[in-house]
Write a protein that holds these residues in place. Structure first.
Motif, PDB file in Angstrom:
ATOM      1  N   SER A 281      37.404  10.378 -80.551  1.00 36.86           N
ATOM      2  CA  SER A 281      36.117   9.698 -80.358  1.00 36.86           C
ATOM      3  C   SER A 281      36.179   8.710 -79.200  1.00 36.86           C
ATOM      4  CB  SER A 281      35.703   8.978 -81.651  1.00 36.86           C
ATOM      5  OG  SER A 281      35.302   9.918 -82.631  1.00 36.86           O
ATOM      6  N   TYR A 285      33.392   9.210 -76.371  1.00 39.74           N
ATOM      7  CA  TYR A 285      32.304   8.250 -76.212  1.00 39.74           C
ATOM      8  C   TYR A 285      32.582   7.146 -75.196  1.00 39.74           C
ATOM      9  CZ  TYR A 285      30.350  10.390 -80.426  1.00 39.74           C
ATOM     10  OH  TYR A 285      29.829  11.279 -81.344  1.00 39.74           O
ATOM     11  N   TYR A 302      25.727   3.812 -79.145  1.00 44.39           N
ATOM     12  CA  TYR A 302      26.956   3.918 -78.363  1.00 44.39           C
ATOM     13  C   TYR A 302      26.712   3.724 -76.857  1.00 44.39           C
ATOM     14  CZ  TYR A 302      29.351   5.905 -82.474  1.00 44.39           C
ATOM     15  OH  TYR A 302      29.906   6.107 -83.712  1.00 44.39           O
TER      16      TYR A 302
END
Length: 443
Positions: A281, A285, A302
């Motif tokens: 992740s 991201y 995000y």
């Protein structure tokens, strides 16, 4: 740079010999050390600085364990880690500050970092309601590797599992493996410039308005009684910090190793899987391909906080990050020094960012050099074959300490020391020296 040439540089520049640095670090830690008994607890810790930082802090204690091990003081490191977990709540939580002997908060911001019921408990030991970068599993693993002690492992492992389980249950709000912080203070990097957009502060250089905006965040959490679901829904300050989450991955992997050492293969597999999930992740991201940087993330969606702080490097240390990505980040920002070209690296903020301020200030982590950045990156650079870059970071720290002593942070252009005096974090230089010596012997 070969070992002989590094020693030649040290001699030519009149830098402190390694033996003298080791002696000064030992003296520093023991002068700042405190122990006692209060409220049914036995505490033993090192104050990061005698006057400025008198409490037991979470990741500071872990730093102290690494330094103590570099001094071959494994038993003392164990005392520090036991003390850190003395007041652990039944649900596994451990606060970022433990108030032992001195029970009154030192700053107005500290008051709002307590749960409301604890704000009135100044008559007995208590903890803050915030967390800090979760370095504890790595510290315990290093202690065990230095001096294997199955009893210590069996004592600490349930506490560690409960703590990391609390983080997973309470701070992975979206289930993606990324932990959120709810206050700038939880990052461990107070006043970090990448948080400015979240705080709606657009003036660049820090000022009183920024102070009040940060205070409002902690007051908001306080008046929500640190109810995490409610705080998440309010979305006032929900940030996924790149350094915090990198350290989280490293410590999940350390926890998996500890579980394996204890014969708990099921838990080892579980924590390793969690580490893999978080690492993927981070890459998905946080990484920005165009900028070759890992950015902090804001809010429920995000949003990348595109401010080049010193933590844009941190995730390159992770196994889940492809070597090509790590190479691009290091080449762009460390080797070409895009915004990080200073005489005393690594600055906490790129010099061409509007918020950059290398001077002494209440608003720290917005330009000056901290030994912690060099310590964190040095180990990876050594292991990944960036020998010259690793040695340059070590020499830079030796120059800073020779010139200005053990200070909280340093001017990245002049090397002048700023902030707290007799600051223990700068003692991490000894762990770097030991790491470098080990590498030299094996090469």
């Amino acid at each position: 740079m070969r070992t002989s040439s590094r020693e030649q540089v040290q001699e030519e520049e009149g830098l402190l010999p390694d033996e003298e640095i080791a002696a000064q670090v030992r003296d520093l830690l023991y002068r700042n050390m405190i122990s006692g008994q209060r409220g049914g607890f036995n505490y033993h810790y090192t104050k990061p600085s005698p006057g400025t930082y008198p409490y037991q802090y979470f990741w500071d204690t872990c730093f102290h364990a690494f330094i103590l091990l570099a001094m071959d003081e494994a038993d003392m490191a164990k005392k520090h880690m036991r003390s850190l977990f003395q007041m652990q709540r039944p649900d596994g939580f451990v606060g970022h500050m433990s108030y032992w002997k001195r029970l009154w908060p030192a700053r107005i911001t500290d008051i709002f970092q307590l749960r409301p019921k604890d704000a009135l408990r100044v008559y007995k030991p208590h903890m803050s309601a915030l967390v800090q970068p979760p370095l504890a599993a790595q510290a315990v693993l290093r202690i065990y590797q230095h001096a294997p002690d199955q009893d210590f492992l069996n004592e600490m492992l349930p506490r560690l599992k409960a703590y990391y389980n609390w983080l997973l249950r309470n701070r992975d709000f979206e289930g993606e493996g990324l932990l959120s912080i709810i206050s700038p203070y939880e990052s461990g990097l107070d006043w970090k410039a990448s948080f400015d957009p979240v705080l709606k502060y657009d003036k660049g250089l820090a000022g009183l308005q920024l102070f009040w905006k940060v205070l409002q965040v902690d007051a908001h959490n306080f008046f929500h009684n640190y109810n995490l679901p409610a705080i998440y829904r309010s979305n006032k300050f929900i940030v996924k910090d790149a350094a915090f989450n990198t350290i989280y991955v490293q410590n999940l992997e350390a926890l998996a190793q500890l579980c394996a050492l204890a014969g708990d293969s099921e838990s080892a597999g579980y924590y390793q899987a969690q580490a893999e999930k978080t690492g993927r992740s981070i890459l998905k991201y946080m990484y920005d391909e165009a900028d070759a940087a890992f950015y902090d993330l804001a809010g429920h969606n995000y949003r990348k906080l595109k401010v080049r702080t010193g933590t844009i490097f941190f995730p390159v240390v992770l196994r889940q990050v492809p070597q090509e990505v790590s190479r691009r980040v290091l080449q762009r920002h460390l080797q070409q020094r895009d915004g990080f070209h200073v005489p005393y690296p690594i600055p906490s903020l790129a010099v061409d960012e509007p918020a950059f301020n290398p001077d002494e200030s209440l608003y720290i982590w917005r330009g000056p050099t901290w030994v912690m950045f060099n310590w964190f990156m040095h180990g990876y650079l050594l292991d990944a074959g960036y020998t010259r870059e690793a040695e340059e970071l070590l020499l830079s720290i030796k120059r800073l300490i020779t010139k200005s002593g053990f200070r909280e942070y340093y001017d990245p252009f002049t090397g002048e020391g700023h902030g707290a005096h007799d600051f223990t974090w700068s003692g991490l230089v000894l762990d770097i020296i030991r790491r470098q010596q080990k590498k030299d012997r094996s090469s």
